[in-house]
Write a protein that holds these residues in place. Structure first.
Motif, PDB file in Angstrom:
ATOM      1  N   PHE A 234      44.049  51.240  42.539  1.00 32.78           N
ATOM      2  CA  PHE A 234      42.858  51.018  41.661  1.00 32.78           C
ATOM      3  C   PHE A 234      43.023  51.312  40.202  1.00 32.78           C
ATOM      4  CE2 PHE A 234      38.298  51.992  40.058  1.00 32.78           C
ATOM      5  CZ  PHE A 234      38.023  50.574  40.116  1.00 32.78           C
ATOM      6  N   PHE A 235      43.922  52.763  40.166  1.00 35.63           N
ATOM      7  CA  PHE A 235      44.401  53.360  38.915  1.00 35.63           C
ATOM      8  C   PHE A 235      45.212  52.526  38.199  1.00 35.63           C
ATOM      9  CE2 PHE A 235      42.524  57.521  40.666  1.00 35.63           C
ATOM     10  CZ  PHE A 235      41.544  57.520  40.182  1.00 35.63           C
ATOM     11  N   ILE A 236      46.123  51.831  38.755  1.00 34.97           N
ATOM     12  CA  ILE A 236      47.105  50.906  38.125  1.00 34.97           C
ATOM     13  C   ILE A 236      46.268  49.714  37.653  1.00 34.97           C
ATOM     14  CG2 ILE A 236      48.843  49.176  38.628  1.00 34.97           C
ATOM     15  CD1 ILE A 236      49.822  51.094  40.663  1.00 34.97           C
ATOM     16  N   TYR A 237      45.262  49.343  38.298  1.00 39.59           N
ATOM     17  CA  TYR A 237      44.455  48.408  37.729  1.00 39.59           C
ATOM     18  C   TYR A 237      43.648  48.865  36.491  1.00 39.59           C
ATOM     19  CZ  TYR A 237      40.408  45.266  37.298  1.00 39.59           C
ATOM     20  OH  TYR A 237      39.360  44.358  36.611  1.00 39.59           O
ATOM     21  N   ILE A 238      43.155  50.001  36.516  1.00 41.12           N
ATOM     22  CA  ILE A 238      42.405  50.640  35.596  1.00 41.12           C
ATOM     23  C   ILE A 238      43.213  50.637  34.058  1.00 41.12           C
ATOM     24  CG2 ILE A 238      41.489  52.755  34.728  1.00 41.12           C
ATOM     25  CD1 ILE A 238      40.114  52.825  37.314  1.00 41.12           C
ATOM     26  N   ALA A 239      44.619  51.123  34.323  1.00 43.36           N
ATOM     27  CA  ALA A 239      45.365  51.316  33.160  1.00 43.36           C
ATOM     28  C   ALA A 239      45.914  50.056  32.630  1.00 43.36           C
ATOM     29  CB  ALA A 239      46.682  52.217  33.619  1.00 43.36           C
ATOM     30  N   VAL A 316      40.509  37.771  39.760  1.00 44.23           N
ATOM     31  CA  VAL A 316      39.331  38.280  39.848  1.00 44.23           C
ATOM     32  C   VAL A 316      38.843  38.439  41.295  1.00 44.23           C
ATOM     33  CG1 VAL A 316      36.911  38.561  39.267  1.00 44.23           C
ATOM     34  CG2 VAL A 316      38.671  37.900  37.461  1.00 44.23           C
ATOM     35  N   ILE A 317      39.034  37.381  41.620  1.00 45.32           N
ATOM     36  CA  ILE A 317      38.268  37.270  43.120  1.00 45.32           C
ATOM     37  C   ILE A 317      39.430  38.168  44.269  1.00 45.32           C
ATOM     38  CG2 ILE A 317      38.060  35.831  45.237  1.00 45.32           C
ATOM     39  CD1 ILE A 317      36.994  33.595  43.301  1.00 45.32           C
ATOM     40  N   GLY A 318      40.689  37.941  44.104  1.00 43.13           N
ATOM     41  CA  GLY A 318      41.673  38.493  44.788  1.00 43.13           C
ATOM     42  C   GLY A 318      41.410  40.111  44.731  1.00 43.13           C
ATOM     43  N   LEU A 319      41.451  40.556  43.592  1.00 40.22           N
ATOM     44  CA  LEU A 319      41.143  41.915  43.189  1.00 40.22           C
ATOM     45  C   LEU A 319      39.907  42.596  43.509  1.00 40.22           C
ATOM     46  CD1 LEU A 319      42.944  42.319  39.664  1.00 40.22           C
ATOM     47  CD2 LEU A 319      43.924  43.169  41.915  1.00 40.22           C
ATOM     48  N   ALA A 320      39.061  41.514  43.499  1.00 42.83           N
ATOM     49  CA  ALA A 320      37.560  42.134  43.894  1.00 42.83           C
ATOM     50  C   ALA A 320      37.688  42.444  45.544  1.00 42.83           C
ATOM     51  CB  ALA A 320      36.386  41.250  43.579  1.00 42.83           C
ATOM     52  N   LEU A 321      38.229  41.489  46.085  1.00 41.38           N
ATOM     53  CA  LEU A 321      38.226  41.706  47.831  1.00 41.38           C
ATOM     54  C   LEU A 321      39.163  42.858  48.121  1.00 41.38           C
ATOM     55  CD1 LEU A 321      38.633  38.003  48.755  1.00 41.38           C
ATOM     56  CD2 LEU A 321      36.663  39.411  49.325  1.00 41.38           C
ATOM     57  N   THR A 322      40.280  43.039  47.572  1.00 39.32           N
ATOM     58  CA  THR A 322      41.108  44.249  47.585  1.00 39.32           C
ATOM     59  C   THR A 322      40.428  45.599  47.476  1.00 39.32           C
ATOM     60  OG1 THR A 322      43.108  42.794  47.144  1.00 39.32           O
ATOM     61  CG2 THR A 322      43.107  45.312  46.794  1.00 39.32           C
ATOM     62  N   PHE A 323      39.917  45.555  46.288  1.00 41.34           N
ATOM     63  CA  PHE A 323      38.885  46.996  46.189  1.00 41.34           C
ATOM     64  C   PHE A 323      37.694  47.037  46.944  1.00 41.34           C
ATOM     65  CE2 PHE A 323      41.065  46.375  41.885  1.00 41.34           C
ATOM     66  CZ  PHE A 323      42.425  47.116  42.079  1.00 41.34           C
ATOM     67  N   GLY A 324      37.357  45.891  47.370  1.00 37.19           N
ATOM     68  CA  GLY A 324      36.133  45.846  48.418  1.00 37.19           C
ATOM     69  C   GLY A 324      36.717  46.696  49.868  1.00 37.19           C
TER      70      GLY A 324
END
Length: 404
Positions: A234-239, A316-324
Motif C-alpha cells: 500500500f505504501f508503494i502505491y501511496i508513493a 483502479v478495480i484491481g488495486l481496490a480488490l487487492t487492498f480490500g
C-alpha cells in the motif's frame, strides 16, 4: 484493576472505536491528505519527483523507528500521557511543514511530524489489547479500522479540495488542527487502560527484554512480516500513484483523490468481515486465506499490465480488490501478533508498527529508481510484497492448537 477485569459494553466499544480510530487516523491523514498536493509541492519548492517522494519516506521511517520507543513508554507511563506528548510533537512538526521554505526543511519537519505520529498509531492498538483478546479484540479492532478508514476515503478528497483552494501548505494546518482535536478527545473520552500495577513493572530494561523476547518468537515475527508485506504494498502505491495518475493518466488532484478513496471503501468493507469470519473459521485461517487472495488479485492485475492493457478502470478495480483483502490481513494480523504477548502489548504493537512502516519505506525506496510514470513499476512492487507474504503465511499459520 487488571487487564482481565476490564469490561466493555457495546455502547462503550463503539465510543472507544470512534475515539481510537480517529487517533490512529492522525498519522495516515498526514500521508493521505497531502498526496494530491505532491506534484504542486514539488513544483513550488523546485524539487524533483524523487525528492518529493523522500518527504514521504522520511515520514514513514520516523513513524516506524519512533514506535520502538513509544510502545515501551506507553507500557511504563500509561496510555494517555504519551499520547499527549506525541500529539504535541506532531502539531509542532505540522507547523514546521506548513512554513518550510525548502524541500530539505520540509523533509526535516516531516521527520519530526512522524516521530509524533508514532504515538497515536501504537497506543490505540495497545488499548484494544488492554480491553480484549481473541475474536472480541478482532471485532473491536475492525470497528476501529472503520473509523481509521476515514483517512484513505476522506483525507485525499479533503487534501485535493484544500490544495486547489488554499495551496499545499494549508494541508499541514488542517492535520495540525485534527491532532489538537484528538488531544481533547483523549482528555475527555478515553480512560487510562494501563493499570498502575502493570506500569510499575515496566522499565527500560523490561522494554529491552520485551523486544528480545519478541525477536525470539518466530511465530510473532512471521505474523508481523505478513502485516508488513500487506502495508508495504500500500505504501508503494501511496508513493507512486500521485505521479502515475497525474502524469500518465492526466487527472487533476480532486479526481485522483476520488480514485484513491475507492481503496478505503474496499478496505472498510472487507475489514468488517473480520469478526464474523474469525468466529467461524479462526483468525489463523482467515489471515491465510486473505493472503492468498490478495496475492492472486495483484498477480492477475500484473499479468494484464504486462500484456499491454493500460486502462485506468482495470488498474483502479484491481488495486481496490487487492487492498480490500489487506483490510482483512492487517487488523487480524495485529491481533494475532499481540495475542501471545498480553503483558507487553505496547512493545508488541510498536514492533509490528516498526516493521510495517520500515517495510513501507524500504519498498518505496526500492521501487523509486524504476518509477517512470507508468503503472508497471508500481504494480510490480506491490506484487512482490504480496508474493513474499505467501510462503511466510503458509509456514507461520499452519495448523497449531494454540493459535486462535
Amino acid at each position: 484493576m487488571s487487564t482481565q477485569s476490564l469490561s466493555v459494553s457495546a455502547p462503550s466499544s463503539v465510543r472507544y472505536a470512534i475515539v481510537l480510530g480517529l487517533i490512529v487516523a492522525v498519522g495516515p491523514f498526514a500521508i493521505d491528505m497531502y498526496l494530491p498536493a505532491l506534484p504542486a509541492l514539488a513544483r513550488d519548492l523546485g524539487a524533483d519527483t524523487g525528492s518529493a517522494q523522500a518527504s514521504l519516506m522520511a515520514y514513514l521511517l520516523a513513524v516506524g523507528i519512533g514506535q520502538l520507543l513509544s510502545g515501551p513508554l506507553s507500557d511504563m507511563y500509561g496510555r494517555k500521557a504519551p499520547l499527549y506528548a506525541g500529539l504535541s510533537i506532531f502539531i509542532i512538526g505540522s507547523a514546521g511543514c506548513a512554513f518550510s521554505p525548502t524541500i530539505g526543511m520540509l523533509i526535516a519537519c516531516r521527520v519530526l511530524q512522524g516521530l509524533g505520529a508514532c504515538f497515536s498509531m501504537v497506543i490505540p492498538r495497545a488499548v484494544v489489547r488492554d480491553l480484549h483478546s481473541g475474536p472480541e479484540a478482532a471485532r473491536l479492532m475492525s470497528m476501529l479500522m472503520v473509523v481509521f478508514s476515514v483517512s484513505p476515503i476522506l483525507a485525499p478528497l479533503g487534501g485535493g479540495v484544500v490544495t486547489e483552494a488554499f495551496g499545499w501548505r494549508a494541508v499541514f494546518g488542517v492535520v495540525g488542527v485534527l491532532a489538537f482535536a484528538c488531544m481533547a478527545m483523549v482528555k475527555t473520552l478515553l480512560p487510562e487502560t494501563r493499570p498502575a500495577v502493570a506500569r510499575s513493572q515496566s522499565t527500560i530494561g523490561s522494554a529491552l527484554a520485551s523486544y528480545a523476547a519478541l525477536l525470539r518468537d518466530p511465530h510473532f515475527l512471521g505474523i508481523a512480516l505478513i502485516a508488513s508485506c500487506a502495508l508495504s504494498g500500500f505504501f508503494i502505491y501511496i508513493a507512486n500513484s500521485p505521479f502515475v495518475i497525474a502524469a500518465h493518466y492526466g487527472l487533476p488532484p480532486r479526481l485522483y483523490a476520488i480514485l484513491f478513496s475507492l481503496n478505503g471503501v474496499t478496505f472498510v468493507a472487507f475489514s468488517q468481515l473480520n469478526g464474523r469470519l474469525a468466529k467461524r473459521f479462526t483468525l489463523r485461517r482467515v489471515v491465510r486465506a486473505a493472503v492468498m487472495l490478495n496475492c492472486a488479485t495483484i498477480l492477475a492485475l500484473l499479468a494484464l499490465v504486462v500484456s499491454g492493457i493500460d486502462a485506468l478502470p482495470v488498474l483502479v478495480i484491481g488495486l481496490a480488490l487487492t487492498f480490500g483483502f489487506a483490510g482483512i490481513i492487517v487488523p487480524s494480523s495485529m491481533v494475532l501478533a499481540m495475542e501471545a504477548h498480553p503483558v507487553r502489548a505496547g512493545a508488541a504493537s510498536a514492533f509490528v508498527g516498526t516493521m510495517n512502516f520500515a517495510g513501507g519505506a524500504l519498498g518505496s525506496a526500492l521501487v523509486a529508481p524504476f518509477a517512470n510514470g507508468t503503472p508497471m513499476p508500481m504494480v510490480t512492487g506491490i506484487a512482490a510484497c504480496s508474493l513474499l507474504a505467501v510462503p511466510v503465511a503458509l509456514v507461520t499459520l499452519r495448523r497449531r492448537k494454540s493459535l486462535p
